[in-house]
Scaffold this motif. Structure first.
Motif, short mmCIF file in Angstrom:
data_model
loop_
_atom_site.label_atom_id
_atom_site.label_comp_id
_atom_site.label_asym_id
_atom_site.label_seq_id
_atom_site.Cartn_x
_atom_site.Cartn_y
_atom_site.Cartn_z
N PHE A 60 -31.45 -6.42 13.12
CA PHE A 60 -32.58 -6.51 13.99
C PHE A 60 -32.40 -6.24 15.40
CE2 PHE A 60 -33.66 -8.39 10.21
CZ PHE A 60 -34.79 -7.76 9.76
N ASP A 61 -31.16 -6.28 15.82
CA ASP A 61 -30.59 -6.11 17.15
C ASP A 61 -31.37 -7.16 18.13
OD1 ASP A 61 -29.28 -4.96 19.29
OD2 ASP A 61 -30.91 -3.65 19.97
N ILE A 62 -31.04 -8.25 17.69
CA ILE A 62 -31.47 -9.59 18.28
C ILE A 62 -30.43 -10.63 18.57
CG2 ILE A 62 -33.86 -9.70 17.43
CD1 ILE A 62 -33.25 -11.41 15.26
N GLU A 63 -30.62 -11.65 19.22
CA GLU A 63 -29.61 -12.74 19.31
C GLU A 63 -30.45 -14.26 19.32
OE1 GLU A 63 -26.55 -14.36 22.72
OE2 GLU A 63 -26.95 -12.10 22.41
N PHE A 64 -30.15 -14.79 18.40
CA PHE A 64 -30.61 -16.09 18.21
C PHE A 64 -30.12 -17.10 19.45
CE2 PHE A 64 -30.96 -14.50 13.98
CZ PHE A 64 -32.43 -14.82 13.77
N SER A 65 -31.12 -17.81 20.11
CA SER A 65 -30.77 -18.80 20.97
C SER A 65 -30.56 -20.16 20.25
CB SER A 65 -31.96 -19.04 22.00
OG SER A 65 -32.91 -19.69 21.30
N ASP A 66 -29.87 -21.04 21.04
CA ASP A 66 -29.76 -22.35 20.27
C ASP A 66 -30.93 -22.86 19.76
OD1 ASP A 66 -26.98 -22.02 20.95
OD2 ASP A 66 -26.90 -23.25 22.69
N HIS A 67 -31.95 -22.86 20.48
CA HIS A 67 -33.50 -23.37 19.98
C HIS A 67 -34.00 -22.64 18.89
CE1 HIS A 67 -37.50 -25.24 20.33
NE2 HIS A 67 -37.63 -24.09 19.97
N GLU A 68 -33.57 -21.39 18.55
CA GLU A 68 -33.97 -20.70 17.38
C GLU A 68 -33.07 -21.05 16.24
OE1 GLU A 68 -36.06 -17.08 20.08
OE2 GLU A 68 -33.91 -17.05 19.57
N LEU A 69 -31.96 -21.56 16.45
CA LEU A 69 -31.09 -21.83 15.28
C LEU A 69 -31.09 -23.09 14.79
CD1 LEU A 69 -27.71 -20.10 16.65
CD2 LEU A 69 -29.09 -19.51 14.87
N LEU A 70 -32.33 -23.79 15.27
CA LEU A 70 -32.56 -25.15 14.53
C LEU A 70 -32.78 -24.91 13.01
CD1 LEU A 70 -34.84 -26.78 17.15
CD2 LEU A 70 -32.53 -27.34 16.63
N LEU A 71 -32.07 -25.76 12.40
CA LEU A 71 -32.64 -25.62 10.74
C LEU A 71 -33.82 -25.67 10.37
CD1 LEU A 71 -30.97 -25.17 8.28
CD2 LEU A 71 -30.78 -27.44 7.90
N GLU A 72 -34.72 -26.36 11.02
CA GLU A 72 -36.38 -26.51 10.51
C GLU A 72 -36.84 -25.07 10.77
OE1 GLU A 72 -35.38 -28.56 13.66
OE2 GLU A 72 -34.34 -29.49 12.08
N LYS A 73 -36.34 -24.26 11.64
CA LYS A 73 -36.96 -22.93 11.82
C LYS A 73 -36.51 -21.94 10.96
CE LYS A 73 -37.76 -23.31 16.80
NZ LYS A 73 -39.09 -22.51 17.44
N LEU A 74 -35.30 -22.03 10.41
CA LEU A 74 -34.50 -20.95 9.73
C LEU A 74 -34.37 -21.67 8.01
CD1 LEU A 74 -32.03 -19.79 12.15
CD2 LEU A 74 -34.37 -18.86 11.62
N GLU A 75 -35.07 -22.59 7.82
CA GLU A 75 -34.56 -23.05 6.16
C GLU A 75 -35.28 -22.50 5.17
OE1 GLU A 75 -35.86 -27.25 5.64
OE2 GLU A 75 -37.78 -26.77 6.57
N THR A 76 -36.28 -21.61 5.55
CA THR A 76 -36.91 -20.78 4.36
C THR A 76 -36.97 -19.22 5.01
OG1 THR A 76 -39.14 -20.97 5.47
CG2 THR A 76 -38.36 -22.66 3.73
N VAL A 77 -37.14 -18.44 3.83
CA VAL A 77 -37.16 -17.09 4.12
C VAL A 77 -38.26 -16.72 4.94
CG1 VAL A 77 -37.38 -15.04 3.13
CG2 VAL A 77 -35.86 -16.67 1.89
N GLN A 78 -39.49 -17.42 4.87
CA GLN A 78 -40.81 -17.18 5.34
C GLN A 78 -40.40 -17.67 7.01
OE1 GLN A 78 -43.36 -15.73 5.00
NE2 GLN A 78 -44.21 -15.85 6.99
N GLY A 79 -39.70 -18.66 7.27
CA GLY A 79 -39.32 -19.16 8.65
C GLY A 79 -38.42 -18.32 9.07
N ILE A 80 -37.48 -17.77 8.71
CA ILE A 80 -36.62 -16.69 9.32
C ILE A 80 -37.61 -15.41 9.60
CG2 ILE A 80 -34.73 -15.09 8.94
CD1 ILE A 80 -33.66 -17.02 6.75
#
Length: 90
Positions: A60-80
């Motif tokens: 997706f030509d993106i870069e996740f910030s430290d804040h965006e890498l929190l597990l709560e945000k990325l724990e589900t496919v929908q969250g991703i």
């Protein structure tokens, strides 16, 4: 980007990064649901998560910030998908 296209791409990447198919009943990217938890349902480990992040950033030509890498945000496919959609809309 269309939400369905985004979701399908994310599910394919998630599927490609599953390291142990023997212990889960996922046979294709189509079997992955929005509510699937990466760790609990798909048995991702820390290496799988790092590989997933790298693949998502490339695709997706993106870069996740430290804040965006929190597990709560990325724990589900929908969250991703929601996180990526937000990043792409900026």
């Amino acid at each position: 980007m269309n939400e369905q296209i985004l979701s399908d791409k994310v599910k394919q990447i998630v599927y490609n990064n599953i390291s142990d198919f023997d212990s889960i009943s996922i046979e294709s990217a189509g079997d992955i649901q929005d509510a699937h938890n990466l760790i609990q349902d798909l048995e991702y480990d820390s290496i799988d998560l790092v590989n997933l992040i790298v693949e998502l950033e490339k695709e997706f030509d993106i870069e996740f910030s430290d804040h965006e890498l929190l597990l709560e945000k990325l724990e589900t496919v929908q969250g991703i998908c929601e996180c990526i959609q937000c990043m792409l809309s900026k």
